[in-house]
Design a protein around this motif. Structure first.
Motif, PDB file in Angstrom:
ATOM      1  N   ASP A 148       0.867  -1.187   0.000  1.00  0.00           N
ATOM      2  CA  ASP A 148       0.000   0.000   0.000  1.00  0.00           C
ATOM      3  C   ASP A 148       0.904   1.237   0.000  1.00  0.00           C
ATOM      4  OD1 ASP A 148      -1.320   2.298   1.684  1.00  0.00           O
ATOM      5  OD2 ASP A 148      -2.974   1.082   0.916  1.00  0.00           O
ATOM      6  N   PRO A 149       0.787   2.132  -1.004  1.00  0.00           N
ATOM      7  CA  PRO A 149       1.716   3.264  -1.128  1.00  0.00           C
ATOM      8  C   PRO A 149       1.823   4.107   0.136  1.00  0.00           C
ATOM      9  CG  PRO A 149       0.409   3.063  -3.114  1.00  0.00           C
ATOM     10  CD  PRO A 149      -0.168   2.085  -2.124  1.00  0.00           C
ATOM     11  N   GLN A 150       0.697   4.499   0.741  1.00  0.00           N
ATOM     12  CA  GLN A 150       0.736   5.370   1.913  1.00  0.00           C
ATOM     13  C   GLN A 150       1.309   4.628   3.119  1.00  0.00           C
ATOM     14  OE1 GLN A 150      -2.898   7.441   2.718  1.00  0.00           O
ATOM     15  NE2 GLN A 150      -2.168   8.293   4.650  1.00  0.00           N
ATOM     16  N   GLN A 151       0.858   3.396   3.311  1.00  0.00           N
ATOM     17  CA  GLN A 151       1.366   2.618   4.439  1.00  0.00           C
ATOM     18  C   GLN A 151       2.850   2.299   4.255  1.00  0.00           C
ATOM     19  OE1 GLN A 151      -1.065  -0.857   4.964  1.00  0.00           O
ATOM     20  NE2 GLN A 151      -2.910   0.301   5.485  1.00  0.00           N
ATOM     21  N   SER A 152       3.248   2.001   3.014  1.00  0.00           N
ATOM     22  CA  SER A 152       4.650   1.689   2.741  1.00  0.00           C
ATOM     23  C   SER A 152       5.537   2.896   3.002  1.00  0.00           C
ATOM     24  CB  SER A 152       4.800   1.227   1.288  1.00  0.00           C
ATOM     25  OG  SER A 152       6.144   0.875   1.018  1.00  0.00           O
ATOM     26  N   PHE A 153       5.046   4.102   2.643  1.00  0.00           N
ATOM     27  CA  PHE A 153       5.818   5.320   2.903  1.00  0.00           C
ATOM     28  C   PHE A 153       6.020   5.505   4.408  1.00  0.00           C
ATOM     29  CE2 PHE A 153       5.800   9.896   3.898  1.00  0.00           C
ATOM     30  CZ  PHE A 153       6.997  10.249   3.292  1.00  0.00           C
ATOM     31  N   THR A 154       4.940   5.327   5.172  1.00  0.00           N
ATOM     32  CA  THR A 154       5.048   5.458   6.633  1.00  0.00           C
ATOM     33  C   THR A 154       6.027   4.435   7.192  1.00  0.00           C
ATOM     34  OG1 THR A 154       2.763   6.239   6.755  1.00  0.00           O
ATOM     35  CG2 THR A 154       3.754   5.420   8.799  1.00  0.00           C
ATOM     36  N   LEU A 155       5.936   3.225   6.675  1.00  0.00           N
ATOM     37  CA  LEU A 155       6.816   2.156   7.146  1.00  0.00           C
ATOM     38  C   LEU A 155       8.274   2.470   6.814  1.00  0.00           C
ATOM     39  CD1 LEU A 155       6.498  -0.566   8.579  1.00  0.00           C
ATOM     40  CD2 LEU A 155       6.330  -1.659   6.339  1.00  0.00           C
ATOM     41  N   GLN A 156       8.522   2.995   5.611  1.00  0.00           N
ATOM     42  CA  GLN A 156       9.892   3.311   5.210  1.00  0.00           C
ATOM     43  C   GLN A 156      10.475   4.420   6.066  1.00  0.00           C
ATOM     44  OE1 GLN A 156      10.370   4.441   1.103  1.00  0.00           O
ATOM     45  NE2 GLN A 156      12.597   4.286   1.179  1.00  0.00           N
ATOM     46  N   VAL A 157       9.674   5.459   6.338  1.00  0.00           N
ATOM     47  CA  VAL A 157      10.152   6.546   7.195  1.00  0.00           C
ATOM     48  C   VAL A 157      10.454   6.026   8.596  1.00  0.00           C
ATOM     49  CG1 VAL A 157       9.566   8.755   8.261  1.00  0.00           C
ATOM     50  CG2 VAL A 157       8.964   8.326   5.874  1.00  0.00           C
ATOM     51  N   ALA A 158       9.598   5.124   9.093  1.00  0.00           N
ATOM     52  CA  ALA A 158       9.821   4.548  10.421  1.00  0.00           C
ATOM     53  C   ALA A 158      11.116   3.731  10.444  1.00  0.00           C
ATOM     54  CB  ALA A 158       8.638   3.682  10.821  1.00  0.00           C
ATOM     55  N   VAL A 159      11.391   2.990   9.367  1.00  0.00           N
ATOM     56  CA  VAL A 159      12.622   2.201   9.292  1.00  0.00           C
ATOM     57  C   VAL A 159      13.846   3.128   9.277  1.00  0.00           C
ATOM     58  CG1 VAL A 159      13.992   0.670   7.814  1.00  0.00           C
ATOM     59  CG2 VAL A 159      11.557   0.214   8.190  1.00  0.00           C
ATOM     60  N   LEU A 160      13.771   4.200   8.480  1.00  0.00           N
ATOM     61  CA  LEU A 160      14.870   5.174   8.470  1.00  0.00           C
ATOM     62  C   LEU A 160      15.061   5.782   9.852  1.00  0.00           C
ATOM     63  CD1 LEU A 160      14.206   7.015   5.080  1.00  0.00           C
ATOM     64  CD2 LEU A 160      16.110   5.485   5.605  1.00  0.00           C
ATOM     65  N   GLY A 161      13.947   6.125  10.497  1.00  0.00           N
ATOM     66  CA  GLY A 161      14.026   6.691  11.842  1.00  0.00           C
ATOM     67  C   GLY A 161      14.660   5.728  12.821  1.00  0.00           C
ATOM     68  N   ALA A 162      14.318   4.445  12.700  1.00  0.00           N
ATOM     69  CA  ALA A 162      14.905   3.437  13.587  1.00  0.00           C
ATOM     70  C   ALA A 162      16.419   3.371  13.402  1.00  0.00           C
ATOM     71  CB  ALA A 162      14.276   2.076  13.307  1.00  0.00           C
TER      72      ALA A 162
END
Length: 347
Positions: A324-338
């Motif tokens: 899901d584009p929106q969910q994937s974007f949130t997930l990617q930002v969270a991974v970068l933040g981690a």
């Protein structure tokens, strides 16, 4: 003094102390030590024929004894002069190092900005212009006077175009402050890289150009942050430029909000049987591979089905899907933040 020694006298302690003071004054007045030594040796051989003991000597044995006494005295005087010279030089060097360290600390901390311009001229910097700060980190800490620091400083000293460059250290990092001239910056980065060698254990961060006395501290912080981002995210290459990493700087500008996002999105993967590390690494590799599971599998040295299973497991645990584009974007930002925050170890 030599006349007295030639007739059986000795040098007194106060006479040697005066020679030490003379050596110190010579150092303070920047008289070369070779000139001081030459002066004393010349005075010795010029005085020799007219010394009373030499004129009155009867026979070769007496002349030899006088010669030994005179040249021992000359040796003692010259040695004492040199000791005073070296002691004054050491004190001057320690004082200069102290002044330089204080200037560097003020420059990189943004303290006493009103005095920085005048003090900077002493080290060849014109802070009214624009400068870029470059920092380097290696497997061993950089220290003032260390071999790597001296090698980089020697590179600067050999290049007439680098007179406006300051090389120093800070918090175990090599710090180079260079004028904002693209050719100069690129050449200097290349030289530093060549000097550090092909070993992959070092990285370089390059700040953005900043003008004025307070510009160095801003460029230094940007360079150090770029270095940290490159290390945390394991970005490719050795050189990380702040201008290329602005999006990451935006992310970590509000660390509290980023930490909240990481906890909200990724906290559920702590429940994974293998722990959060495997799933987090798989996500980071998947995004680094442009969301191509086959490429991620090659990078992870696992099968494609393993990658897709782990991504499905992430969705079940977190509720966020990579499809899901929106969910994937949130997930990617969270991974970068981690990665930027060192989660979960740093949480």
């Amino acid at each position: 003094m030599l006349a007295k020694v030639s007739t059986g006298g000795r040098l007194r302690p106060d006479e040697l102390r005066r020679r030490r003071d003379i050596g110190a004054r010579a150092a303070e007045q920047n008289v070369p030590i070779r000139g001081v030594v030459d002066l004393y040796l010349s005075a010795t051989w010029l005085a020799w024929p007219s010394l009373p003991g030499v004129r009155e000597a009867s026979g070769a044995d007496a002349l030899r004894r006088i010669g030994e006494a005179v040249f021992r005295a000359a040796d003692a005087a010259i040695t004492t002069v040199a000791e005073g010279y070296e002691e004054a030089q050491r004190w001057s060097l320690r004082q200069e190092e102290s002044f330089r360290r204080e200037f560097v600390d003020d420059l990189l901390d943004g303290r006493n900005v009103e005095t920085l311009v005048g003090r900077a001229e002493r080290y060849g910097l014109r802070l009214a212009g624009s400068y870029v700060v470059i920092v380097a980190a290696g497997p061993q800490p950089f220290v003032d006077g260390g071999p790597m620091t001296r090698q980089v400083e020697s590179l600067v000293g050999l290049d007439p175009a680098s007179r406006d460059v300051l090389v120093t250290t800070r918090d175990s990092l090599l710090v180079c402050i260079v004028p904002d001239v693209r050719r100069t910056v690129e050449e200097f980065v290349t030289r530093v890289m060549e000097n550090l060698g092909p070993d992959g254990a070092w990285r370089v961060g390059v700040g953005r150009p900043q003008r004025g006395p307070g510009g160095a501290v801003r460029s230094f912080e940007q360079a150090r942050q770029a270095l940290q981002i490159g290390q945390r995210l394991q970005l490719p290459g050795h050189v990380h430029r702040a201008s290329d990493l602005l999006v990451y700087q935006v992310l970590i500008r509000d660390r509290s909000a980023l930490a909240d996002l990481v906890e909200e999105v990724l906290e559920p993967i702590r429940k994974a049987r293998t722990g959060p590390g495997t799933l987090l690494h798989t996500l980071a590799t998947y995004y680094a591979a442009d969301r191509v599971a086959t490429a991620a599998a090659r990078e992870l040295h696992v099968g494609v089905r393993t990658v897709t299973y782990r991504l499905d497991r992430v969705e079940k645990l977190t509720g966020y899907s990579v499809h899901d584009p929106q969910q994937s974007f949130t997930l990617q930002v969270a991974v970068l933040g981690a990665q930027l925050l060192g989660w979960p170890e740093g949480s």
